[in-house]
Design a protein around this motif. Structure first.
Motif, PDB file in Angstrom:
ATOM      1  N   THR A  45      29.261 -53.001   9.130  1.00 48.20           N
ATOM      2  CA  THR A  45      28.074 -53.727   9.575  1.00 48.20           C
ATOM      3  C   THR A  45      27.911 -54.941   8.676  1.00 48.20           C
ATOM      4  N   ALA A  46      28.187 -56.126   9.201  1.00 47.59           N
ATOM      5  CA  ALA A  46      28.187 -57.329   8.375  1.00 47.59           C
ATOM      6  C   ALA A  46      27.145 -58.322   8.869  1.00 47.59           C
ATOM      7  N   VAL A  47      26.630 -59.128   7.935  1.00 46.55           N
ATOM      8  CA  VAL A  47      25.736 -60.233   8.239  1.00 46.55           C
ATOM      9  C   VAL A  47      26.420 -61.511   7.780  1.00 46.55           C
ATOM     10  N   ALA A  48      26.555 -62.467   8.698  1.00 49.45           N
ATOM     11  CA  ALA A  48      27.167 -63.756   8.381  1.00 49.45           C
ATOM     12  C   ALA A  48      26.177 -64.854   8.743  1.00 49.45           C
ATOM     13  N   GLN A  49      25.790 -65.637   7.766  1.00 52.00           N
ATOM     14  CA  GLN A  49      24.839 -66.707   8.049  1.00 52.00           C
ATOM     15  C   GLN A  49      25.235 -67.996   7.338  1.00 52.00           C
ATOM     16  N   SER A  50      25.071 -69.085   8.071  1.00 54.26           N
ATOM     17  CA  SER A  50      25.324 -70.430   7.551  1.00 54.26           C
ATOM     18  C   SER A  50      26.757 -70.604   7.063  1.00 54.26           C
ATOM     19  N   THR A  72      26.325 -59.631  12.779  1.00 55.72           N
ATOM     20  CA  THR A  72      25.209 -60.500  13.130  1.00 55.72           C
ATOM     21  C   THR A  72      25.467 -61.857  12.508  1.00 55.72           C
ATOM     22  N   ALA A  73      25.596 -62.889  13.341  1.00 59.13           N
ATOM     23  CA  ALA A  73      25.947 -64.228  12.882  1.00 59.13           C
ATOM     24  C   ALA A  73      24.807 -65.189  13.226  1.00 59.13           C
ATOM     25  N   ILE A  74      24.313 -65.895  12.218  1.00 58.62           N
ATOM     26  CA  ILE A  74      23.161 -66.785  12.373  1.00 58.62           C
ATOM     27  C   ILE A  74      23.490 -68.126  11.730  1.00 58.62           C
ATOM     28  N   ASN A  75      23.061 -69.215  12.362  1.00 58.22           N
ATOM     29  CA  ASN A  75      23.144 -70.557  11.771  1.00 58.22           C
ATOM     30  C   ASN A  75      24.560 -70.951  11.385  1.00 58.22           C
ATOM     31  N   GLY A  76      25.547 -70.549  12.182  1.00 55.65           N
ATOM     32  CA  GLY A  76      26.927 -70.848  11.846  1.00 55.65           C
ATOM     33  C   GLY A  76      27.552 -71.880  12.756  1.00 55.65           C
ATOM     34  N   ILE A  77      28.766 -72.309  12.381  1.00 53.33           N
ATOM     35  CA  ILE A  77      29.598 -73.157  13.226  1.00 53.33           C
ATOM     36  C   ILE A  77      30.938 -72.447  13.400  1.00 53.33           C
TER      37      ILE A  77
END
Length: 495
Positions: free
Chosen positions: A239-244, A267-272
């Motif tokens: 369970t990973a969180v990836a942001q920015s 869960t990926a937020i604010n990424g490219i």
């Protein structure tokens, strides 16, 4: 007075001032093995670690050290005085280059080395972390090889390590996580540059099994795997969180940027996630969960705030993945800074306070150049920062850099968020000033032209007594108690 200033700057360049609790290492000492004192340093880094007591700093001079280190559970800092370009630890393909396996905590810190030529049949050829949680800060981890997993760094068996501001380059593994491998652990992987790593299974940049890492503010580019997740691969109940993060130019048959496998979630937020190669930008197995929001995804992806448009990198072909001032990713992320996000981006610009957060690892910052009469008798001074927020408006936390560049090209000082007078590794003075909320008058951050406003600056007396600062027509000498307030125009341009 000027001589005193340059002596202090020179001591800063040496990195470790002579004081109790400091052990010195220099491969060039002809009197090996040495005693660890400044006049007679150890020749081997491991000798310095062996002699260190909790709270000590082991200062390592420039040179190449052919060693395989073990921190032995000690709460110590091991610091390369001259940084990774000049301080190399070569593992000689004998074992992992550096090992943490005795319950080390965040107080055990490895800072500023090149870690190379490590080898292992397991995980973590460059740095192997097992049941420990050290701080890995500002290193170059390159050209290490694992016949198992984890070419660059391996975090296993309950590790809660912090990997911050490292360059993780051109490492190889036969299995998962060519750059960083995580299994059964919860590290923080933030503000790293992860490029050119190659793995046979999942996670060319970062790969994991049964893990719960936080992955934020990284640039992950040009990594490759033969199966899934050229950038990030999540597998086996992770369970990973990836942001920015900025993830671009990676290659994998399944999910050029992101791969979510068996019973796992990301869960990926604010990424490219742009211009990755493979059968789809992302891949999710039937039992996996992939949630992406406020991100720019090549080909599109369902989710709140997502875009499908070129992010307008400044010059990706030349390795510049910062956002152009006209990028649609500027102010296109979440309205507030997510909890736990670092204070500074990879350029050490203060993060995400005016407008919305930007997508990707680079935050559109500000460059404030103090204009005024020519500088007389001292080094130029420049402001460089991102405006911060306060309840009654915008409050700026501004970086004051005394440097030898021009006013239009101030130098960036690493790790400059300490907000006290500090001596950085390059011998440059820096401090932080809290400026009043008048900067809320700035109308926009997105234009290239910028704006101009006046700003009253009150300088606090927190520099060493007797050091004079001359800039823009005023002189400040705390030893006399004369600390003037000056009003000077500030030119604000995007950076």
């Amino acid at each position: 007075m000027r001589l005193r200033l340059w002596i202090i700057a020179l001591l800063a360049c040496l990195g470790c001032l002579a004081r109790a609790g400091t052990i010195y290492v220099d491969a060039g000492n002809p009197n090996c093995p040495g005693s660890g004192s400044l006049p007679d340093p150890f020749c081997k880094i491991q000798d310095g670690i062996n002699a260190a007591q909790p709270g000590d700093t082991v200062c390592v001079n420039r040179g190449t050290y052919v060693e395989n280190l073990d921190f032995l559970g000690k709460a110590i800092r091991v610091v390369a005085t001259y940084g990774p370009a000049q301080t190399i630890i070569d593992g000689n393909q004998a074992a992992p280059v550096v090992t943490f396996q005795n319950g080390e905590t965040l107080a055990s810190s490895l800072e500023g080395f090149t870690i190379t030529n490590g080898s292992t049949p397991f995980g973590g050829a460059g740095i192997f972390i097992s049941g420990a949680s050290p701080t890995i800060l500002g290193n170059t981890i390159a050209a290490n090889r694992s016949t198992g997993s984890g070419g660059g760094v391996g975090c296993v068996s309950g590790s809660q390590a912090v990997l911050r501001q490292n360059r993780i380059l051109s490492n190889y593994c036969n299995r998962a996580g060519a750059g960083v491998y995580v299994v059964g652990s919860s590290p923080r992987i933030e503000s790293n540059w992860i490029e050119g790593n190659y793995g046979a299974q999942i996670g060319g940049g970062i790969g994991m099994y049964q893990a719960t890492p936080t992955i934020q503010c990284n640039v992950i580019i040009a990594n490759q795997t033969f199966f899934g997740g050229g950038g990030i691969g999540v597998e086996s109940s992770s369970t990973a969180v990836a942001q920015s993060n900025t993830i671009s130019g990676n290659t994998a048959p399944n999910g050029g940027s992101l791969f979510v496998g068996f019973s796992s979630s990301l869960t990926a937020i604010n990424g490219i996630y742009w211009s990755n190669n493979g059968a789809g930008e992302t891949y999710r197995s039937a039992s996996g969960t992939l949630s992406i929001s406020y991100s720019d995804v090549s080909g599109g992806y369902p989710g709140s705030g997502n875009l499908n448009v070129s992010p307008s990198f400044r010059n990706a072909a030349a390795g510049d993945y910062r956002l152009d001032c006209t990028s649609p990713c500027v102010d296109a992320g979440t309205a507030v800074k997510p909890p736990g996000l670092p204070t500074f981006d990879q350029e050490q610009l203060d993060l995400r306070a005016i407008g919305r957060i930007d997508m990707g690892a680079d935050e559109m910052g500000l460059l404030w150049d103090l204009t005024g009469p020519p500088v007389v008798g001292g080094a130029p001074i420049a402001f460089r920062a991102r405006a911060g927020s306060a309840q009654n408006g915008f409050r700026a936390e501004v970086f004051l850099s005394f440097q030898t560049g021009s006013l239009l090209n101030p130098l960036i000082i690493p790790n400059s968020g300490r907000r006290i007078l500090d001596l950085d590794p390059h011998g440059l003075f820096n401090l932080w000033l809290n400026l009043p909320p008048v900067l809320r008058q700035v109308p926009s951050l997105n234009g290239c032209a910028g704006a101009t406003t006046g700003l009253a600056v009150s300088l606090p007396a927190i520099v060493p007594v007797g050091i004079n600062v001359h800039a823009a027509g005023f002189s400040w000498d705390p030893s006399t108690g004369a600390i003037p307030s000056v009003t000077s125009p500030i030119t604000i341009v995007t950076q």
